[in-house]
Write a protein that holds these residues in place. Structure first.
Motif, mmCIF file in Angstrom:
data_model
loop_
_atom_site.group_PDB
_atom_site.id
_atom_site.type_symbol
_atom_site.label_atom_id
_atom_site.label_comp_id
_atom_site.label_asym_id
_atom_site.label_seq_id
_atom_site.Cartn_x
_atom_site.Cartn_y
_atom_site.Cartn_z
ATOM 1 N N LEU A 92 0.689 -1.339 -0.033
ATOM 2 C CA LEU A 92 0.113 0.101 0.068
ATOM 3 C C LEU A 92 0.950 1.275 -0.125
ATOM 4 C CD1 LEU A 92 -2.556 1.497 0.383
ATOM 5 C CD2 LEU A 92 -2.298 1.347 2.854
ATOM 6 N N VAL A 93 1.940 1.157 0.934
ATOM 7 C CA VAL A 93 2.709 2.435 0.775
ATOM 8 C C VAL A 93 3.448 2.757 -0.351
ATOM 9 C CG1 VAL A 93 4.820 3.537 2.066
ATOM 10 C CG2 VAL A 93 3.359 2.310 3.196
ATOM 11 N N ARG A 94 3.967 1.587 -1.038
ATOM 12 C CA ARG A 94 4.661 1.865 -2.341
ATOM 13 C C ARG A 94 3.877 1.966 -3.499
ATOM 14 N NH1 ARG A 94 9.751 -1.485 -3.910
ATOM 15 N NH2 ARG A 94 10.171 -0.264 -5.695
ATOM 16 N N ALA A 95 2.476 1.634 -3.546
ATOM 17 C CA ALA A 95 1.606 1.995 -4.330
ATOM 18 C C ALA A 95 1.118 3.557 -4.307
ATOM 19 C CB ALA A 95 0.603 0.923 -4.583
ATOM 20 N N SER A 96 1.274 4.031 -2.976
ATOM 21 C CA SER A 96 0.626 5.277 -2.720
ATOM 22 C C SER A 96 1.593 6.444 -2.920
ATOM 23 C CB SER A 96 0.295 5.439 -1.317
ATOM 24 O OG SER A 96 -0.916 4.581 -1.126
ATOM 25 N N LEU A 97 3.075 6.229 -3.343
ATOM 26 C CA LEU A 97 3.789 6.988 -3.539
ATOM 27 C C LEU A 97 3.656 7.558 -5.095
ATOM 28 C CD1 LEU A 97 7.069 5.354 -2.060
ATOM 29 C CD2 LEU A 97 5.902 7.578 -1.140
ATOM 30 N N PRO A 98 4.059 8.977 -5.313
ATOM 31 C CA PRO A 98 4.107 9.461 -6.653
ATOM 32 C C PRO A 98 5.120 8.581 -7.570
ATOM 33 C CG PRO A 98 4.146 11.214 -4.874
ATOM 34 C CD PRO A 98 4.251 10.080 -4.098
ATOM 35 N N VAL A 99 4.866 8.596 -8.699
ATOM 36 C CA VAL A 99 5.697 8.014 -9.724
ATOM 37 C C VAL A 99 6.127 9.000 -10.547
ATOM 38 C CG1 VAL A 99 5.865 6.115 -11.343
ATOM 39 C CG2 VAL A 99 4.568 5.752 -9.459
ATOM 40 N N ALA A 100 7.466 8.831 -10.984
ATOM 41 C CA ALA A 100 8.088 9.809 -11.714
ATOM 42 C C ALA A 100 7.594 9.973 -13.238
ATOM 43 C CB ALA A 100 9.644 9.586 -11.728
ATOM 44 N N CYS A 101 7.087 11.171 -13.430
ATOM 45 C CA CYS A 101 6.440 11.392 -14.727
ATOM 46 C C CYS A 101 5.408 10.709 -15.178
ATOM 47 C CB CYS A 101 7.595 10.792 -15.982
ATOM 48 S SG CYS A 101 6.958 11.925 -17.456
ATOM 49 N N ARG A 102 4.549 10.148 -13.929
ATOM 50 C CA ARG A 102 3.142 9.695 -14.197
ATOM 51 C C ARG A 102 1.965 10.387 -13.362
ATOM 52 N NH1 ARG A 102 4.704 3.545 -14.238
ATOM 53 N NH2 ARG A 102 5.634 3.351 -16.501
ATOM 54 N N MET A 110 11.443 14.376 -13.966
ATOM 55 C CA MET A 110 12.210 13.026 -14.577
ATOM 56 C C MET A 110 11.560 12.379 -15.837
ATOM 57 S SD MET A 110 13.359 11.222 -11.124
ATOM 58 C CE MET A 110 12.220 11.940 -9.996
ATOM 59 N N CYS A 111 10.714 13.351 -16.677
ATOM 60 C CA CYS A 111 10.217 12.860 -17.905
ATOM 61 C C CYS A 111 11.274 12.717 -18.864
ATOM 62 C CB CYS A 111 8.991 13.717 -18.352
ATOM 63 S SG CYS A 111 7.685 13.865 -16.952
ATOM 64 N N THR A 113 13.414 10.530 -19.124
ATOM 65 C CA THR A 113 14.935 9.817 -18.733
ATOM 66 C C THR A 113 14.542 8.598 -18.362
ATOM 67 O OG1 THR A 113 14.307 10.320 -16.316
ATOM 68 C CG2 THR A 113 15.315 11.997 -17.685
ATOM 69 N N VAL A 114 15.580 7.746 -18.084
ATOM 70 C CA VAL A 114 15.161 6.525 -17.699
ATOM 71 C C VAL A 114 14.625 6.200 -16.157
ATOM 72 C CG1 VAL A 114 17.559 6.105 -16.426
ATOM 73 C CG2 VAL A 114 16.413 4.158 -17.631
ATOM 74 N N ALA A 115 14.489 7.380 -15.493
ATOM 75 C CA ALA A 115 14.034 7.238 -14.125
ATOM 76 C C ALA A 115 12.468 7.357 -14.396
ATOM 77 C CB ALA A 115 14.636 8.577 -13.444
ATOM 78 N N ALA A 116 11.822 7.758 -15.368
ATOM 79 C CA ALA A 116 10.431 7.823 -15.487
ATOM 80 C C ALA A 116 9.844 6.608 -15.557
ATOM 81 C CB ALA A 116 10.120 8.387 -16.794
ATOM 82 N N GLY A 117 8.735 6.440 -14.593
ATOM 83 C CA GLY A 117 8.218 5.192 -14.233
ATOM 84 C C GLY A 117 9.174 4.386 -13.365
ATOM 85 N N ARG A 118 10.195 4.652 -13.065
ATOM 86 C CA ARG A 118 11.262 3.660 -12.157
ATOM 87 C C ARG A 118 11.194 4.232 -10.768
ATOM 88 N NH1 ARG A 118 14.165 -0.050 -15.153
ATOM 89 N NH2 ARG A 118 13.955 0.257 -17.221
ATOM 90 N N VAL A 119 11.036 5.437 -10.497
ATOM 91 C CA VAL A 119 11.078 6.128 -9.165
ATOM 92 C C VAL A 119 9.766 6.307 -8.450
ATOM 93 C CG1 VAL A 119 12.063 8.021 -8.032
ATOM 94 C CG2 VAL A 119 13.187 7.236 -9.813
ATOM 95 N N SER A 120 9.431 5.737 -7.479
ATOM 96 C CA SER A 120 8.343 6.044 -6.632
ATOM 97 C C SER A 120 8.776 6.522 -5.265
ATOM 98 C CB SER A 120 7.521 4.761 -6.457
ATOM 99 O OG SER A 120 7.385 4.026 -7.462
ATOM 100 N N ALA A 121 8.466 7.972 -4.923
ATOM 101 C CA ALA A 121 8.995 8.583 -4.024
ATOM 102 C C ALA A 121 8.330 9.864 -3.531
ATOM 103 C CB ALA A 121 10.357 9.150 -4.372
#
Length: 173
Positions: A92-102, A110-111, A113-121
């Motif tokens: 739940l915590v992980r799914a609740s974090l914002p996702v880069a470029c999403r 981070m749109c 870039t390779v980080a788009a969609g790979r970083v949840s923070a």
């Protein structure tokens, strides 16, 4: 009858949008379940959980994270994240974090870039401070838990750009 959102729904909204008011109210609700219904009781409950997780040296004055009296090291934040991930609420915590470029507070970061969609923070922004903490998955598929905190920030835009470059470097691995 009015039906309120579930705690899980409130946590998701709070984290995705960095809603400090909801964070404070959830701390009070935690305090209510711990016997008091105040920020003081909620903070005490969080501090007990920190001790169970082995997170040392943190101080907490409020639930919103806006108090200048709140203190947490990056290593303590990583310990929180790793410990939470190992519990039943970890997904739940992980799914609740914002996702880069999403979505959420990272929707425009981070749109391209390779980080788009790979970083949840979760972002953190105070006068003179910029932070980002969460999870990333590298290009090679390795999971990474991270926390970056910059203090003494004079140029918030430049600090945010530096954090984003660091995350692109991590995600590129």
């Amino acid at each position: 009858m009015h039906r309120s959102p579930t705690i899980a729904q409130l946590v998701r909204l709070m984290l995705k949008n960095s809603d400090n008011f909801t964070a404070e109210l959830l701390t009070k609700e935690l305090g209510r379940t711990a016997g008091g219904g105040t920020t003081v009781f909620g903070v005490a409950a969080v501090q007990r959980q920190a001790a169970r997780f082995g997170v040392a040296g943190a101080t907490m004055a409020d639930g919103s994270g806006l108090s200048a009296y709140n203190r947490q090291t990056p290593s303590g934040t990583v310990r929180w994240l790793d410990s939470a991930a190992a519990t039943r609420v970890g997904p739940l915590v992980r799914a609740s974090l914002p996702v880069a470029c999403r979505d959420g507070t990272l929707r425009r970061r981070m749109c391209g870039t390779v980080a788009a969609g790979r970083v949840s923070a979760k972002t953190g922004t105070l006068a003179g401070v910029r932070a980002l903490a969460g999870y990333a998955v590298t290009r090679s598929g390795r999971p990474v838990t991270f926390a970056i905190q910059l203090a003494g920030v004079r140029n918030g835009v430049a600090a945010r750009a530096a954090i984003d470059r660091a995350m692109v470097a991590v995600a590129s691995y």
